[in-house]
Design an enzyme around this catalytic site. Structure first.
Site, short mmCIF file in Angstrom:
data_model
loop_
_atom_site.label_atom_id
_atom_site.label_comp_id
_atom_site.label_asym_id
_atom_site.label_seq_id
_atom_site.Cartn_x
_atom_site.Cartn_y
_atom_site.Cartn_z
N HIS A 76 -26.77 20.19 -21.64
CA HIS A 76 -25.98 21.33 -21.65
C HIS A 76 -26.71 22.29 -22.98
CE1 HIS A 76 -22.97 23.51 -24.44
NE2 HIS A 76 -22.93 24.08 -23.08
N GLY A 103 -13.26 36.19 -17.30
CA GLY A 103 -14.55 36.13 -16.69
C GLY A 103 -14.50 35.85 -15.43
N ARG A 104 -15.73 35.61 -14.81
CA ARG A 104 -15.75 34.96 -13.13
C ARG A 104 -15.52 33.56 -13.26
NH1 ARG A 104 -20.09 33.53 -9.67
NH2 ARG A 104 -19.72 34.25 -7.59
N HIS A 159 -26.86 18.75 -14.14
CA HIS A 159 -26.55 17.15 -13.46
C HIS A 159 -27.65 16.78 -12.53
CE1 HIS A 159 -22.43 17.68 -15.37
NE2 HIS A 159 -22.23 18.94 -14.85
#
Length: 305
Positions: free
Chosen positions: A108, A261-262, A98
């Site tokens: 992305h 997941g984290r 960004h």
């Protein structure tokens, strides 16, 4: 088919993360990546690298993960229900960039590899990934360059790959509840298991390797363009669409959350500043309207005449 090698994929993805973060630091000039290494209780872990508040990049996240589990989550079996209940080994490198300047697009990229296993049954493996571009103010030369580089990544591996995976990207990065694309597309592929492991791995490497040649020339061309409050407000408004897509539709986000997941690493894709406005419409004839009228429409960018 050639035998799949988890270790070869891991070595490539770790090296790709190193290469990309070093290049982004050079481009930014002042920003540096913070690294968090993490472990997942069920198995595996990863490295999250975040650059925040740089000169060029407001926030850039580049993740590597290698996670294992006893059961594929629903997001991974929605398109392939026959794999439900299998254990999995999943590796990936993902990034979202960004920028500060609204004239520089958000970028992305994701490349990933899965093996799904079950006792007494042959393992199933596949690659997935791609890259896509989300401009706030559209420029034809930037978009053409992006798609030319995407095509160059595809051409050595299949004459139909660019057209096939561009079309898939246009369909995937579509915000259904807004009836609009997220950006100007690029490449998207999933469940890629054809010809051989070496062929699919080679193509996935080509996609990962072409990300910087596709994106950095655009950054260099636009990063010093003057802008004011109007452009920044529009950038934050359009970032709202990015958030909506990632939280409602994105398979990678859903897989990460469903597989335990984290969370900080999964949601690093979200922009640091964002806004929503009720029923806002761009002024006719404005640069903001041009984004909707010309760029947020699927198009053959390599034949623009």
């Amino acid at each position: 088919m050639s035998t799949p090698s988890v270790e070869a994929v891991k070595q490539y993805l770790v090296a790709l993360q190193d290469h990309i973060t070093a290049a982004l630091e050079r481009e930014d000039g002042t920003g540096r990546f913070r690294q968090d290494s993490w472990e997942r209780p069920e198995g595996g872990g990863g490295q999250t690298r975040i650059l925040a508040g740089g000169s060029v990049f407001e926030q850039a996240g580049v993740n590597f993960s290698h996670v294992l589990g006893e059961h594929l989550p629903p997001s991974a079996t929605a398109q392939r229900p026959e794999l439900a209940g299998r254990s999995f080994d999943a590796l990936g490198m993902s990034l979202v960039i960004h920028p500060h300047n609204p004239y520089v697009p958000t970028c992305h990229c994701n490349v990933r590899f899965f093996i799904a296993s079950k006792a007494d049954v042959e393992s199933v493996w596949w690659f997935g990934g791609g890259f896509d571009l989300t401009p706030y103010y559209g420029f034809e030369d930037d978009t053409v360059h992006w798609h030319k580089t995407a095509k160059a990544a595809c051409d050595p591996f299949g004459k139909d790959y660019y057209a096939r995976f561009k079309k898939w990207c246009d369909a995937y990065f579509y915000i259904k509840h807004r009836n609009e694309p997220r950006g100007v597309g690029g490449l998207f592929f999933d469940d890629l298991n054809e010809n051989s492991f070496d062929h699919c791995f080679g193509f996935t490497q080509s996609v990962g390797d072409q990300l910087l040649p596709a994106y950095l020339p655009i950054v260099e061309r636009r990063k010093d363009t003057p802008y004011g409050e109007r452009e920044r407000d529009f950038q934050c408004y359009r970032r709202g669409r990015y958030v909506e897509f990632n939280l409602v539709y994105d398979r990678g986000t859903l897989f990460g959350l469903q597989s335990g997941g984290r969370t900080e690493s999964i949601l690093m894709s979200l922009p640091p500043q964002v806004s929503w406005r009720y029923d806002w419409q761009p002024e006719p004839g404005s640069p903001e309207a041009k984004l909707y009228e010309i760029f947020l429409k699927p198009r053959d960018w390599l034949n623009t005449a």
